[in-house]
Write a protein that holds these residues in place. Structure first.
Motif, mmCIF file in Angstrom:
data_model
loop_
_atom_site.group_PDB
_atom_site.id
_atom_site.type_symbol
_atom_site.label_atom_id
_atom_site.label_comp_id
_atom_site.label_asym_id
_atom_site.label_seq_id
_atom_site.Cartn_x
_atom_site.Cartn_y
_atom_site.Cartn_z
ATOM 1 N N LEU A 4 0.822 -1.205 0.000
ATOM 2 C CA LEU A 4 0.000 0.000 0.000
ATOM 3 C C LEU A 4 0.859 1.261 0.000
ATOM 4 C CD1 LEU A 4 -2.914 1.028 0.057
ATOM 5 C CD2 LEU A 4 -2.813 0.966 2.557
ATOM 6 N N THR A 5 1.994 1.214 0.692
ATOM 7 C CA THR A 5 2.857 2.393 0.766
ATOM 8 C C THR A 5 3.895 2.430 -0.349
ATOM 9 O OG1 THR A 5 4.299 1.198 2.312
ATOM 10 C CG2 THR A 5 2.572 2.585 3.266
ATOM 11 N N ASP A 6 4.209 1.263 -0.929
ATOM 12 C CA ASP A 6 5.208 1.233 -1.996
ATOM 13 C C ASP A 6 4.700 1.883 -3.274
ATOM 14 O OD1 ASP A 6 6.986 0.013 -0.363
ATOM 15 O OD2 ASP A 6 6.578 -2.035 -1.072
ATOM 16 N N TYR A 7 3.423 1.828 -3.491
ATOM 17 C CA TYR A 7 2.827 2.388 -4.713
ATOM 18 C C TYR A 7 2.012 3.624 -4.363
ATOM 19 C CZ TYR A 7 4.252 -2.116 -6.592
ATOM 20 O OH TYR A 7 4.983 -3.209 -6.965
ATOM 21 N N LYS A 8 2.726 4.666 -4.004
ATOM 22 C CA LYS A 8 2.099 5.924 -3.603
ATOM 23 C C LYS A 8 1.501 6.638 -4.812
ATOM 24 C CE LYS A 8 3.308 10.397 -1.524
ATOM 25 N NZ LYS A 8 4.406 11.209 -0.937
ATOM 26 N N ILE A 9 0.272 7.126 -4.662
ATOM 27 C CA ILE A 9 -0.360 7.908 -5.729
ATOM 28 C C ILE A 9 0.386 9.240 -5.844
ATOM 29 C CG2 ILE A 9 -2.482 9.022 -6.505
ATOM 30 C CD1 ILE A 9 -4.031 6.947 -4.867
ATOM 31 N N PRO A 10 0.943 9.549 -7.008
ATOM 32 C CA PRO A 10 1.827 10.726 -7.137
ATOM 33 C C PRO A 10 1.063 12.043 -7.288
ATOM 34 C CG PRO A 10 1.718 9.571 -9.215
ATOM 35 C CD PRO A 10 0.898 8.756 -8.247
ATOM 36 N N GLY A 12 1.523 14.877 -5.687
ATOM 37 C CA GLY A 12 2.454 15.998 -5.748
ATOM 38 C C GLY A 12 3.083 16.149 -7.122
ATOM 39 N N LYS A 13 3.506 15.024 -7.730
ATOM 40 C CA LYS A 13 4.113 15.083 -9.058
ATOM 41 C C LYS A 13 3.109 15.545 -10.103
ATOM 42 C CE LYS A 13 7.644 11.532 -8.179
ATOM 43 N NZ LYS A 13 8.163 10.202 -8.587
ATOM 44 N N TRP A 14 1.873 15.063 -9.996
ATOM 45 C CA TRP A 14 0.843 15.494 -10.937
ATOM 46 C C TRP A 14 0.588 16.999 -10.810
ATOM 47 C CZ3 TRP A 14 -3.085 11.007 -9.614
ATOM 48 C CH2 TRP A 14 -2.611 9.816 -10.176
ATOM 49 N N SER A 15 0.500 17.477 -9.573
ATOM 50 C CA SER A 15 0.256 18.902 -9.352
ATOM 51 C C SER A 15 1.393 19.742 -9.921
ATOM 52 C CB SER A 15 0.093 19.186 -7.855
ATOM 53 O OG SER A 15 -0.962 18.426 -7.308
ATOM 54 N N LYS A 16 2.632 19.297 -9.683
ATOM 55 C CA LYS A 16 3.789 20.025 -10.215
ATOM 56 C C LYS A 16 3.785 20.017 -11.735
ATOM 57 C CE LYS A 16 8.834 20.327 -9.887
ATOM 58 N NZ LYS A 16 9.006 20.479 -11.344
ATOM 59 N N ALA A 17 3.391 18.892 -12.326
ATOM 60 C CA ALA A 17 3.355 18.811 -13.787
ATOM 61 C C ALA A 17 2.333 19.799 -14.358
ATOM 62 C CB ALA A 17 3.019 17.387 -14.217
ATOM 63 N N VAL A 18 1.182 19.908 -13.704
ATOM 64 C CA VAL A 18 0.152 20.854 -14.156
ATOM 65 C C VAL A 18 0.657 22.285 -14.050
ATOM 66 C CG1 VAL A 18 -2.132 21.785 -13.655
ATOM 67 C CG2 VAL A 18 -1.766 19.313 -13.632
ATOM 68 N N VAL A 19 1.280 22.623 -12.909
ATOM 69 C CA VAL A 19 1.801 23.981 -12.712
ATOM 70 C C VAL A 19 2.893 24.288 -13.729
ATOM 71 C CG1 VAL A 19 3.055 25.492 -11.119
ATOM 72 C CG2 VAL A 19 1.177 24.081 -10.272
ATOM 73 N N ASP A 20 3.783 23.326 -13.973
ATOM 74 C CA ASP A 20 4.858 23.528 -14.954
ATOM 75 C C ASP A 20 4.284 23.725 -16.352
ATOM 76 O OD1 ASP A 20 6.730 23.293 -12.963
ATOM 77 O OD2 ASP A 20 7.199 21.189 -13.378
ATOM 78 N N TRP A 21 3.262 22.940 -16.706
ATOM 79 C CA TRP A 21 2.647 23.075 -18.031
ATOM 80 C C TRP A 21 1.988 24.445 -18.189
ATOM 81 C CZ3 TRP A 21 -2.156 23.991 -20.113
ATOM 82 C CH2 TRP A 21 -2.298 23.715 -21.474
ATOM 83 N N LEU A 22 1.286 24.890 -17.138
ATOM 84 C CA LEU A 22 0.647 26.205 -17.192
ATOM 85 C C LEU A 22 1.689 27.319 -17.285
ATOM 86 C CD1 LEU A 22 -2.195 25.761 -14.537
ATOM 87 C CD2 LEU A 22 -2.468 25.966 -17.020
#
Length: 278
Positions: A4-10, A12-22
């Motif tokens: 359950l902890t090894d496969y963390k839903i990313p 933070g990475k998704w949010s950063k990707a959206v901000v970087d794209w914008l």
């Protein structure tokens, strides 16, 4: 439980990707928006800071009397602003009033039409409500980060963060006012041949006006609650001495600035509260 902890839903990475794209693709939009907001803020500051303080106070006193029809409210406004001048916080107060006024203009201009739209479309409101909940419950420091990335340091990111936090209030209260319009009033308007736009302007909006004004009052109070947080991203105003007092553990400065914020909040509440004369 390791799986359950090894496969963390990313998230933070998704949010950063959206901000970087914008940032990469919408830089021109955010730059233009920042310039427009900066110009509006400078214009309001010029109006409040160019005349002598007593002249500005006289205008606020006259507005208070015209809006409330109460001599005591006008006297309270006058004494409160004179107290602020006495404490040496007039310039900071005008900067805070600029932030609050700008936030009110943005939030009411956007929030009231959205509130009307979702009141006429219940399914749309069902979809919008989780977003409103997120905007009000997400810690304000979280969306200060992308505000700084998009708009830099200064009044504009403070205004954006304030608007994001505050705008659900006018949306919810406008929706409440419009959706609670008695069906009998709507049917009476339809019986006289009123169109949808006439029903909106002559039946629904007048009936919902107390709720909309309550939304304005909530907008003002919530904007004031963001004064200190906005100061953390470079916004001028009464939050600056509070942050300075916090950093230097200056009790006197903190209480002075905090008490002035309370006075401003009470003055604006007395001027814009829903109800009859005091």
């Amino acid at each position: 439980m390791n799986w359950l902890t090894d496969y963390k839903i990313p998230i933070g990475k998704w949010s950063k990707a959206v901000v970087d794209w914008l940032t990469d693709n919408g830089g021109w939009f955010f730059d233009g928006l920042a310039e427009g907001m900066e110009a509006a803020i400078e214009a309001i500051l010029w109006v409040l800071q160019t005349p002598p303080p007593l002249a500005v106070i006289a205008v606020f006193v006259a507005l208070a009397y015209l809006m409330r029809r109460s001599f005591y409210t006008a006297l309270f406004v006058a004494l409160s602003f004179l107290f602020i001048v006495n404490q040496g916080y007039w310039e900071r107060t005008t900067e805070t009033l600029t932030l609050v006024l700008s936030a009110c203009i943005v939030c009411m201009a956007v929030g009231v039409p959205i509130g009307i739209a979702v009141a006429h479309r219940p399914k749309l409101y069902t979809s919008v409500r989780p977003v409103l909940d997120l905007m009000q419950t997400l810690p304000t420091f979280v969306y200060l980060i992308p505000a700084i990335v998009f708009f830099g340091i200064g009044m504009v990111p403070g205004l954006i963060a304030t608007a994001i936090f505050v705008i659900p209030a006018p949306i919810r209260l406008t929706h409440l006012g419009i959706s609670s319009t008695p069906q009998s009033l709507l049917e009476a308007g339809q019986a006289f041949g009123a169109t949808k736009s006439q029903l909106l302007w002559k039946v629904e909006l007048p009936y919902a006006m107390p709720q909309i004004m309550a939304g304005l009052t909530q907008t003002i109070m919530l904007s004031l609650s963001m004064v200190v947080i906005a100061a953390l991203v470079g916004a001028d105003g009464l939050g600056v001495p509070v942050v300075r007092a916090l950093n230097s553990v200056n009790t006197a400065l903190g209480f002075e600035a905090g008490f002035v914020i309370v006075v401003v909040a009470i003055v604006l509440d007395r001027m814009f509260r829903v109800g009859g004369a005091d």
